[in-house]
Design an enzyme around this catalytic site. Structure first.
Site, PDB file in Angstrom:
ATOM      1  N   CYS A   1      -6.249  33.293  11.701  1.00 16.83           N
ATOM      2  CA  CYS A   1      -6.308  31.782  11.601  1.00 16.83           C
ATOM      3  C   CYS A   1      -6.924  31.558   9.528  1.00 16.83           C
ATOM      4  O   CYS A   1      -6.836  30.221   9.470  1.00 16.83           O
ATOM      5  CB  CYS A   1      -6.962  31.230  12.861  1.00 16.83           C
ATOM      6  SG  CYS A   1      -6.259  30.966  14.426  1.00 16.83           S
TER       7      CYS A   1
ATOM      8  N   ASP B   1     -11.434  32.495  18.667  1.00 17.09           N
ATOM      9  CA  ASP B   1     -11.163  32.578  19.640  1.00 17.09           C
ATOM     10  C   ASP B   1     -10.749  33.242  20.910  1.00 17.09           C
ATOM     11  O   ASP B   1     -11.449  33.914  21.552  1.00 17.09           O
ATOM     12  CB  ASP B   1     -10.825  30.630  20.460  1.00 17.09           C
ATOM     13  CG  ASP B   1     -12.108  29.820  20.074  1.00 17.09           C
ATOM     14  OD1 ASP B   1     -12.460  30.080  19.472  1.00 17.09           O
ATOM     15  OD2 ASP B   1     -11.348  28.187  20.890  1.00 17.09           O
TER      16      ASP B   1
ATOM     17  N   CYS C   1      -9.060  27.110  11.902  1.00 16.83           N
ATOM     18  CA  CYS C   1      -8.946  27.938  14.147  1.00 16.83           C
ATOM     19  C   CYS C   1      -9.329  26.848  14.810  1.00 16.83           C
ATOM     20  O   CYS C   1      -9.619  26.240  13.809  1.00 16.83           O
ATOM     21  CB  CYS C   1      -9.697  28.961  14.109  1.00 16.83           C
ATOM     22  SG  CYS C   1      -9.630  30.146  15.685  1.00 16.83           S
ATOM     23  N   ASP C   2      -9.517  26.549  15.556  1.00 18.24           N
ATOM     24  CA  ASP C   2      -9.509  25.871  17.011  1.00 18.24           C
ATOM     25  C   ASP C   2     -10.588  24.691  16.728  1.00 18.24           C
ATOM     26  O   ASP C   2     -10.550  23.384  16.443  1.00 18.24           O
ATOM     27  CB  ASP C   2      -9.784  26.199  18.823  1.00 18.24           C
ATOM     28  CG  ASP C   2      -9.322  27.006  19.039  1.00 18.24           C
ATOM     29  OD1 ASP C   2      -7.963  27.137  18.458  1.00 18.24           O
ATOM     30  OD2 ASP C   2      -8.945  27.141  20.076  1.00 18.24           O
TER      31      ASP C   2
ATOM     32  N   GLU D   1     -14.667  29.476  27.349  1.00 18.88           N
ATOM     33  CA  GLU D   1     -13.654  28.858  27.533  1.00 18.88           C
ATOM     34  C   GLU D   1     -12.734  30.409  28.076  1.00 18.88           C
ATOM     35  O   GLU D   1     -13.474  32.147  27.688  1.00 18.88           O
ATOM     36  CB  GLU D   1     -12.180  29.444  26.249  1.00 18.88           C
ATOM     37  CG  GLU D   1     -12.505  27.849  25.343  1.00 18.88           C
ATOM     38  CD  GLU D   1     -11.592  27.769  23.705  1.00 18.88           C
ATOM     39  OE1 GLU D   1     -10.632  28.705  24.019  1.00 18.88           O
ATOM     40  OE2 GLU D   1     -11.002  26.815  23.627  1.00 18.88           O
TER      41      GLU D   1
ATOM     42  N   SER E   1      -8.973  28.079  27.901  1.00 17.34           N
ATOM     43  CA  SER E   1      -8.011  27.601  26.416  1.00 17.34           C
ATOM     44  C   SER E   1      -6.682  27.107  25.830  1.00 17.34           C
ATOM     45  O   SER E   1      -5.905  25.762  27.553  1.00 17.34           O
ATOM     46  CB  SER E   1      -7.469  29.146  25.855  1.00 17.34           C
ATOM     47  OG  SER E   1      -6.771  29.251  25.062  1.00 17.34           O
TER      48      SER E   1
END
Length: 567
Positions: free
Chosen positions: A31, A63, A104-105, A442, A467
């Site tokens: 990512c 993650d 990324c997240d 997560e 997630s």
């Protein structure tokens, strides 16, 4: 010192604006691995506009790589570190503007929180989605989630090659999946947390049109980097600041698009945190209100068949926004970083391909209301967030089976201790909240393993998170969390629990002792609370210890500050 850092002449020293270019770059995660290169393209473009471009960096956590391990506890708190880092450099170095490049997240909400704090002209460039993978032995497209679901299928003896005459073993299939699930740079390809946040932020007007759906390695992504210099110049000339764009109306757009596309429950946590930083009054009630009026249209992973790369090929996010603006679901009048309204940004964009199968017509939704529901009840008086697409039904009742940490459930699944023959079970993973985890990890490993094992008789409930790639009957973000003595800490194995996504309730309806009735159950929980002991917080020093002491509850975004602008 500025001359020593690279200011070329006196004229530039006096007149040129200083633009910080913040890349969430680091190696070891697809990512983020390409973001330094994107940042360098932006730097050159900014310098061509006769501005001073200062590239700097911040941290990240993968993650996907940390999932199911102790490293996942660092994931959510990385959002705060990203925000703190960019705020610190931007304000300390007196940058006039900022261009942030997340991948990324937690990267996306982190850079937006920073922008709300420093409130200087700002543009976000999403790093982009990765290409889809393909498994020869399964003979189908695959992605990162396939790995976790295959692990569950492997444990329960369900993992086989597509061809019945193949001599490939289950281990061969696993190797094939692992080696081909992530074929290059970019964020995970489904409507998981990264793409959820990127599409939402585009709908809020904080990126260039198409940013959220341009793949990481596409020519369009490179052209977006070139255009960023033009957009940041417009923002400075017109004095367009993040807090001008981070409004209740733009957050409403974000929520609508998340419901339409079937986005991640993590979006709820991040929108609340972003709103907190921008002093926008956004609550869990807004989530339920928008979900109740918004249909779920996208047949996208994790619950559907398609990926962001597929959506890009039929028009991408701008085409979806164009359709939703015309239908009255998205507010097209909000301002954006281009100096134009959102509607003007997408007006000349091609409409969705009429033959595409990814986005259903508004009058023929997958589900007439949103898939994200905020649940209240005697189990979660402060709220809980459920992801219910409708494919798994709208209600579930089962006996509680409690696990005091995620690894306990993972161990039970690995040993095949949870079976269909045991009847309906509500698997509760507790002491994994923001404080109790610490870090609110997560739990894709467990949810994906259950899907791969075909365990349709279970619902998953936690005070931690799931997630964006999780699907099934799942409820997370339970407040109060177990570490603070919430009802989730007091539940016993055998208590009967009902989850109702129509009434938006999650309740203990009968205790293992046979007690029924709201008042009577409340008395039982009071007695259990008297003998409950708070766990000793671990660790006691370092980043996670600081985080656990500072962090608030999930229903308010799990933030570590009170919000507001730094200056």
């Amino acid at each position: 010192m500025l001359y020593g850092a690279g200011v070329p002449n006196k004229d530039m020293m006096k007149k040129a604006p200083h633009v910080g270019i913040a890349t969430v770059w680091w190696e070891g995660n697809p990512c983020n691995t390409h973001l330094l290169d994107l940042g360098q393209k932006v730097k050159k473009a900014v310098e061509r506009e006769k501005m001073l471009a200062w590239q700097f960096n911040t941290i990240g956590v993968s993650d996907g790589i940390t999932m199911g391990g102790e490293g996942m506890r660092y994931s959510l708190q990385s959002r705060e570190i990203i925000a703190d880092s960019i705020e610190t450099v931007t304000c300390a170095q007196h940058h006039d503007a900022n261009i942030s490049i997340p991948g990324c997240d937690k990267n996306m909400p982190g850079v937006i929180m920073a922008a709300a704090r420093h409130n200087r002209p700002f543009v976000m460039i999403y790093g982009g989605t990765m290409r889809g993978g393909h498994s020869e032995l399964l003979d189908r497209p695959i992605n990162i989630v396939t790995c976790y679901e295959a692990s569950g299928a492997y444990t329960y003896g369900r993992l086989k090659p597509a061809c019945p005459n193949s001599k490939a073993t289950p281990s061969d299939v696993m190797d094939d999946i692992e080696q081909h699930a992530c074929p290059g740079a970019g964020a995970c390809g489904g409507m998981y947390t990264a793409n959820t946040m990127a599409t939402a932020i585009e709908a809020m007007g904080l990126t260039a049109p198409g940013s959220s759906s341009f793949p990481a390695a596409s020519p369009e992504k490179f052209r977006e980097c070139e255009k960023a210099a033009e957009y940041i110049k417009i923002c400075m000339e017109k004095d367009i600041r993040p807090r001008d764009l981070l409004t209740k109306e733009s957050f409403e757009n974000a929520l609508v698009l998340t419901m339409i596309l079937g986005g991640s429950t993590n979006g709820v946590l991040h929108y609340l945190a972003m709103a907190n930083s921008a002093d926008v009054d956004l609550t869990l009630d807004d989530i339920n209100r928008v979900s109740a009026k918004t249909p779920f249209l996208a047949d996208m992973a994790p619950s559907g068949r398609y990926y962001m790369e597929d959506l890009y090929k039929v028009g991408g996010t701008p085409a979806v926004l164009k359709m939703l603006i015309a239908a009255g679901y998205i507010n097209g009048s909000i301002p954006t970083i281009t100096g134009k309204t959102l509607a003007e940004n997408v007006a000349d964009w091609p409409s969705l391909d009429p033959n595409q199968q990814i986005i259903r017509p508004i009058d023929n939704p997958i589900k007439p209301q949103g898939h994200i529901r905020v649940l209240y009840g005697n189990f979660s008086p402060g709220g809980a967030v459920a992801k219910i697409t409708g494919k798994e039904g709208l209600s579930f009742t089962g006996k509680a089976r409690c696990f005091n940490k995620e690894f306990e459930l993972d161990k039970a699944l690995k040993n095949s201790e949870i079976t269909l023959e045991q009847g309906n079970q509500v698997l509760i993973v507790r002491y994994e909240g923001p404080k109790g985890g610490p870090g609110m990890p997560e739990q894709l490993k467990a949810s994906a393993a259950i899907m791969g094992a075909g365990l349709t008789n279970v619902a998953l409930v936690t005070d931690g998170r799931y997630s964006g790639a999780s699907h099934g009957f799942i409820v997370g973000h339970v407040v109060p969390e177990a570490a603070t003595g919430g009802p989730i800490a007091l539940v016993k194995d055998g208590d009967l629990i009902t989850i109702d996504a129509v009434r938006n309730r999650i309740d203990i309806i009968e205790t293992v002792e046979g007690v029924k009735g709201e008042e009577e159950i409340a008395k039982v929980l009071e007695e259990r609370k008297k003998v409950w002991k708070a766990p000793v917080m671990k660790p006691t020093r370092g980043a996670l210890a600081k985080y656990a002491r500072l962090v608030g509850d999930a229903s308010h975004g799990a933030v570590t500050d009170l919000g507001g602008s730094a200056y």
